[in-house]
Design a protein around this motif. Structure first.
Motif, PDB file in Angstrom:
ATOM      1  N   GLN A  22       1.102  -0.974  -0.309  1.00  0.00           N
ATOM      2  CA  GLN A  22       0.265   0.254   0.078  1.00  0.00           C
ATOM      3  C   GLN A  22       1.233   1.427   0.124  1.00  0.00           C
ATOM      4  O   GLN A  22       0.640   2.068  -0.366  1.00  0.00           O
ATOM      5  CB  GLN A  22      -0.736   0.125   1.180  1.00  0.00           C
ATOM      6  N   ARG A  23       2.002   1.200   0.729  1.00  0.00           N
ATOM      7  CA  ARG A  23       2.450   2.331   1.031  1.00  0.00           C
ATOM      8  C   ARG A  23       3.278   3.079  -0.062  1.00  0.00           C
ATOM      9  O   ARG A  23       4.098   3.509  -0.696  1.00  0.00           O
ATOM     10  CB  ARG A  23       3.826   2.394   2.022  1.00  0.00           C
ATOM     11  N   ALA A  24       4.022   1.345  -1.171  1.00  0.00           N
ATOM     12  CA  ALA A  24       4.296   1.461  -2.412  1.00  0.00           C
ATOM     13  C   ALA A  24       3.844   1.610  -3.543  1.00  0.00           C
ATOM     14  O   ALA A  24       4.497   3.072  -3.895  1.00  0.00           O
ATOM     15  CB  ALA A  24       5.258   0.169  -2.280  1.00  0.00           C
ATOM     16  N   ARG A  25       2.876   0.996  -3.391  1.00  0.00           N
ATOM     17  CA  ARG A  25       1.748   1.899  -4.389  1.00  0.00           C
ATOM     18  C   ARG A  25       1.504   4.024  -4.695  1.00  0.00           C
ATOM     19  O   ARG A  25       1.168   3.907  -5.015  1.00  0.00           O
ATOM     20  CB  ARG A  25      -0.078   1.414  -4.321  1.00  0.00           C
ATOM     21  N   ILE A  26       1.134   4.039  -2.894  1.00  0.00           N
ATOM     22  CA  ILE A  26       1.253   5.352  -2.637  1.00  0.00           C
ATOM     23  C   ILE A  26       2.226   6.527  -2.611  1.00  0.00           C
ATOM     24  O   ILE A  26       2.079   7.419  -4.167  1.00  0.00           O
ATOM     25  CB  ILE A  26       0.294   5.949  -1.270  1.00  0.00           C
ATOM     26  N   LEU A  27       3.845   5.784  -2.887  1.00  0.00           N
ATOM     27  CA  LEU A  27       4.406   7.146  -2.824  1.00  0.00           C
ATOM     28  C   LEU A  27       4.699   6.581  -4.578  1.00  0.00           C
ATOM     29  O   LEU A  27       5.256   7.985  -5.395  1.00  0.00           O
ATOM     30  CB  LEU A  27       5.233   5.933  -2.496  1.00  0.00           C
ATOM     31  N   GLU A  28       4.312   5.041  -5.736  1.00  0.00           N
ATOM     32  CA  GLU A  28       4.408   5.026  -6.591  1.00  0.00           C
ATOM     33  C   GLU A  28       3.537   6.158  -7.276  1.00  0.00           C
ATOM     34  O   GLU A  28       4.345   7.244  -7.921  1.00  0.00           O
ATOM     35  CB  GLU A  28       3.725   4.216  -6.771  1.00  0.00           C
ATOM     36  N   ILE A  29       2.358   6.759  -7.031  1.00  0.00           N
ATOM     37  CA  ILE A  29       1.531   7.679  -7.563  1.00  0.00           C
ATOM     38  C   ILE A  29       2.073   8.953  -7.392  1.00  0.00           C
ATOM     39  O   ILE A  29       2.026   9.762  -8.253  1.00  0.00           O
ATOM     40  CB  ILE A  29       0.401   7.566  -7.205  1.00  0.00           C
ATOM     41  N   LEU A  30       2.776   9.105  -6.536  1.00  0.00           N
ATOM     42  CA  LEU A  30       3.187  10.445  -6.178  1.00  0.00           C
ATOM     43  C   LEU A  30       4.457  10.551  -7.035  1.00  0.00           C
ATOM     44  O   LEU A  30       5.072  11.896  -7.463  1.00  0.00           O
ATOM     45  CB  LEU A  30       3.344  11.142  -5.292  1.00  0.00           C
ATOM     46  N   LEU A  31       5.114  10.176  -6.816  1.00  0.00           N
ATOM     47  CA  LEU A  31       6.431   9.280  -8.449  1.00  0.00           C
ATOM     48  C   LEU A  31       5.873   9.651  -9.555  1.00  0.00           C
ATOM     49  O   LEU A  31       6.165  10.738 -10.458  1.00  0.00           O
ATOM     50  CB  LEU A  31       7.428   8.702  -8.489  1.00  0.00           C
ATOM     51  N   GLU A  32       5.379   9.604 -10.085  1.00  0.00           N
ATOM     52  CA  GLU A  32       4.030   9.380 -11.684  1.00  0.00           C
ATOM     53  C   GLU A  32       3.644  10.312 -11.763  1.00  0.00           C
ATOM     54  O   GLU A  32       3.155  10.894 -12.625  1.00  0.00           O
ATOM     55  CB  GLU A  32       3.264   8.052 -11.858  1.00  0.00           C
ATOM     56  N   ASN A  33       3.404  11.384 -10.613  1.00  0.00           N
ATOM     57  CA  ASN A  33       2.576  12.675 -10.856  1.00  0.00           C
ATOM     58  C   ASN A  33       3.562  13.955 -10.396  1.00  0.00           C
ATOM     59  O   ASN A  33       2.754  14.917  -9.387  1.00  0.00           O
ATOM     60  CB  ASN A  33       1.105  12.680 -10.253  1.00  0.00           C
ATOM     61  N   THR A  34       4.518  13.729 -10.168  1.00  0.00           N
ATOM     62  CA  THR A  34       5.750  14.947  -9.725  1.00  0.00           C
ATOM     63  C   THR A  34       5.354  16.074 -10.113  1.00  0.00           C
ATOM     64  O   THR A  34       5.600  16.922  -9.598  1.00  0.00           O
ATOM     65  CB  THR A  34       7.152  14.058 -10.144  1.00  0.00           C
ATOM     66  N   ASP A  35       4.716  16.351 -10.653  1.00  0.00           N
ATOM     67  CA  ASP A  35       4.610  17.911 -11.081  1.00  0.00           C
ATOM     68  C   ASP A  35       2.725  18.507 -11.031  1.00  0.00           C
ATOM     69  O   ASP A  35       2.643  19.796 -10.937  1.00  0.00           O
ATOM     70  CB  ASP A  35       4.937  18.807 -12.304  1.00  0.00           C
ATOM     71  N   LYS A  36       1.901  17.188 -10.538  1.00  0.00           N
ATOM     72  CA  LYS A  36       0.909  17.585 -10.006  1.00  0.00           C
ATOM     73  C   LYS A  36       0.140  17.413  -8.992  1.00  0.00           C
ATOM     74  O   LYS A  36      -1.192  18.319  -8.502  1.00  0.00           O
ATOM     75  CB  LYS A  36       0.226  16.465 -10.887  1.00  0.00           C
ATOM     76  N   HIS A  37       0.938  18.151  -8.045  1.00  0.00           N
ATOM     77  CA  HIS A  37       0.429  18.757  -6.728  1.00  0.00           C
ATOM     78  C   HIS A  37      -0.994  17.570  -6.086  1.00  0.00           C
ATOM     79  O   HIS A  37      -1.826  18.368  -5.966  1.00  0.00           O
ATOM     80  CB  HIS A  37       0.746  19.767  -6.949  1.00  0.00           C
ATOM     81  N   MET A  38      -0.609  15.983  -6.024  1.00  0.00           N
ATOM     82  CA  MET A  38      -1.746  15.492  -5.212  1.00  0.00           C
ATOM     83  C   MET A  38      -2.120  15.765  -4.620  1.00  0.00           C
ATOM     84  O   MET A  38      -1.672  15.858  -3.066  1.00  0.00           O
ATOM     85  CB  MET A  38      -1.526  13.538  -5.590  1.00  0.00           C
ATOM     86  N   SER A  39      -3.500  15.524  -4.221  1.00  0.00           N
ATOM     87  CA  SER A  39      -4.331  15.386  -2.691  1.00  0.00           C
ATOM     88  C   SER A  39      -4.621  14.344  -2.427  1.00  0.00           C
ATOM     89  O   SER A  39      -4.107  13.369  -4.043  1.00  0.00           O
ATOM     90  CB  SER A  39      -5.555  16.494  -3.183  1.00  0.00           C
ATOM     91  N   ALA A  40      -4.981  13.874  -1.250  1.00  0.00           N
ATOM     92  CA  ALA A  40      -4.962  12.810  -0.919  1.00  0.00           C
ATOM     93  C   ALA A  40      -6.452  12.271  -1.553  1.00  0.00           C
ATOM     94  O   ALA A  40      -5.994  10.982  -2.104  1.00  0.00           O
ATOM     95  CB  ALA A  40      -5.037  12.374   0.974  1.00  0.00           C
ATOM     96  N   GLU A  41      -7.508  12.528  -1.687  1.00  0.00           N
ATOM     97  CA  GLU A  41      -8.364  12.459  -3.054  1.00  0.00           C
ATOM     98  C   GLU A  41      -8.341  12.093  -4.037  1.00  0.00           C
ATOM     99  O   GLU A  41      -9.078  10.705  -4.313  1.00  0.00           O
ATOM    100  CB  GLU A  41      -9.482  13.783  -2.494  1.00  0.00           C
ATOM    101  N   GLU A  42      -7.106  13.374  -5.151  1.00  0.00           N
ATOM    102  CA  GLU A  42      -7.011  12.575  -6.417  1.00  0.00           C
ATOM    103  C   GLU A  42      -6.469  11.158  -6.356  1.00  0.00           C
ATOM    104  O   GLU A  42      -6.576  10.024  -7.204  1.00  0.00           O
ATOM    105  CB  GLU A  42      -6.193  13.350  -6.742  1.00  0.00           C
ATOM    106  N   ILE A  43      -5.489  10.881  -5.051  1.00  0.00           N
ATOM    107  CA  ILE A  43      -4.177   9.824  -5.177  1.00  0.00           C
ATOM    108  C   ILE A  43      -5.642   8.922  -5.224  1.00  0.00           C
ATOM    109  O   ILE A  43      -5.958   7.660  -5.775  1.00  0.00           O
ATOM    110  CB  ILE A  43      -3.707   9.569  -3.869  1.00  0.00           C
ATOM    111  N   TYR A  44      -6.473   8.851  -4.626  1.00  0.00           N
ATOM    112  CA  TYR A  44      -7.689   7.485  -3.825  1.00  0.00           C
ATOM    113  C   TYR A  44      -7.906   7.467  -4.716  1.00  0.00           C
ATOM    114  O   TYR A  44      -8.514   6.103  -5.799  1.00  0.00           O
ATOM    115  CB  TYR A  44      -8.569   8.669  -2.901  1.00  0.00           C
ATOM    116  N   GLU A  45      -8.643   8.755  -6.075  1.00  0.00           N
ATOM    117  CA  GLU A  45      -9.137   8.492  -7.653  1.00  0.00           C
ATOM    118  C   GLU A  45      -8.894   7.484  -8.017  1.00  0.00           C
ATOM    119  O   GLU A  45      -9.468   6.629  -8.730  1.00  0.00           O
ATOM    120  CB  GLU A  45      -9.431   9.309  -7.959  1.00  0.00           C
TER     121      GLU A  45
END
Ligand SMILES: [Zn+2]
Ligand SMILES: [Zn+2]
Ligand SMILES: [Zn+2]
Length: 144
Positions: A22-45
């Motif tokens: 789970q942690r790895a997947r969440i961090l992976e999403i942040l790494l894939e979207n480095t310029d997007k300033h993701m919110s928790a809700e967007e990660i959840y989507e």
């Protein structure tokens, strides 16, 4: 795609914390979207439809942990949501926030080194960091 996954696992392993999927997947999403300033809700989507089913609360907890571990930092652009961005080691950037479309744009250079130097000299104050945001109207909104 596999690269971000590997990088996420390495980053977590380096902290000495247990690398959960789970942690790895969440961090992976942040790494894939480095310029997007993701919110928790967007990660959840993004995560929602995937197997393993990570809840929003788990995402918040993971983000809090990453923040404590100094992997990411929390940003607030005044839209009522906390947003997250990976920490860059050697340089950071500043944000331009459009008050019409709420778009967030990045300024690549820091531009403040000279100012910091000047302040340090003048006020005998050792600066360790700063926060800066610019508010205004972006190019698209000016033209539209
Ligand atoms: Zn705009
Ligand atoms: Zn940024
Ligand atoms: Zn700066």
């Amino acid at each position: 795609m596999g690269d971000c996954s590997k990088q996420a696992r390495e980053m977590l392993a380096n902290t000495g914390y247990k690398v959960t999927n789970q942690r790895a997947r969440i961090l992976e999403i942040l790494l894939e979207n480095t310029d997007k300033h993701m919110s928790a809700e967007e990660i959840y989507e993004i995560i929602k439809g995937e197997k393993g089913d990570i809840g929003l609360a788990t995402i918040y907890r993971a983000l809090e942990l990453f923040e404590e571990l100094d992997i990411i930092h929390k940003l607030n652009f005044g839209d009522g949501r906390s947003r997250y961005e990976l920490k860059e080691e050697d340089h950071h950037h500043h944000h331009l926030i459009c008050s019409k479309c709420n778009g967030v744009f990045e300024v690549a250079e820091d531009l403040l080194d000279q100012l910091e130097e000047k302040i340090e000299k003048q006020y005998q104050f050792k600066i360790t960091g700063h926060h800066l945001k610019f508010y205004g109207i972006c190019q698209n909104c000016v033209e539209g």
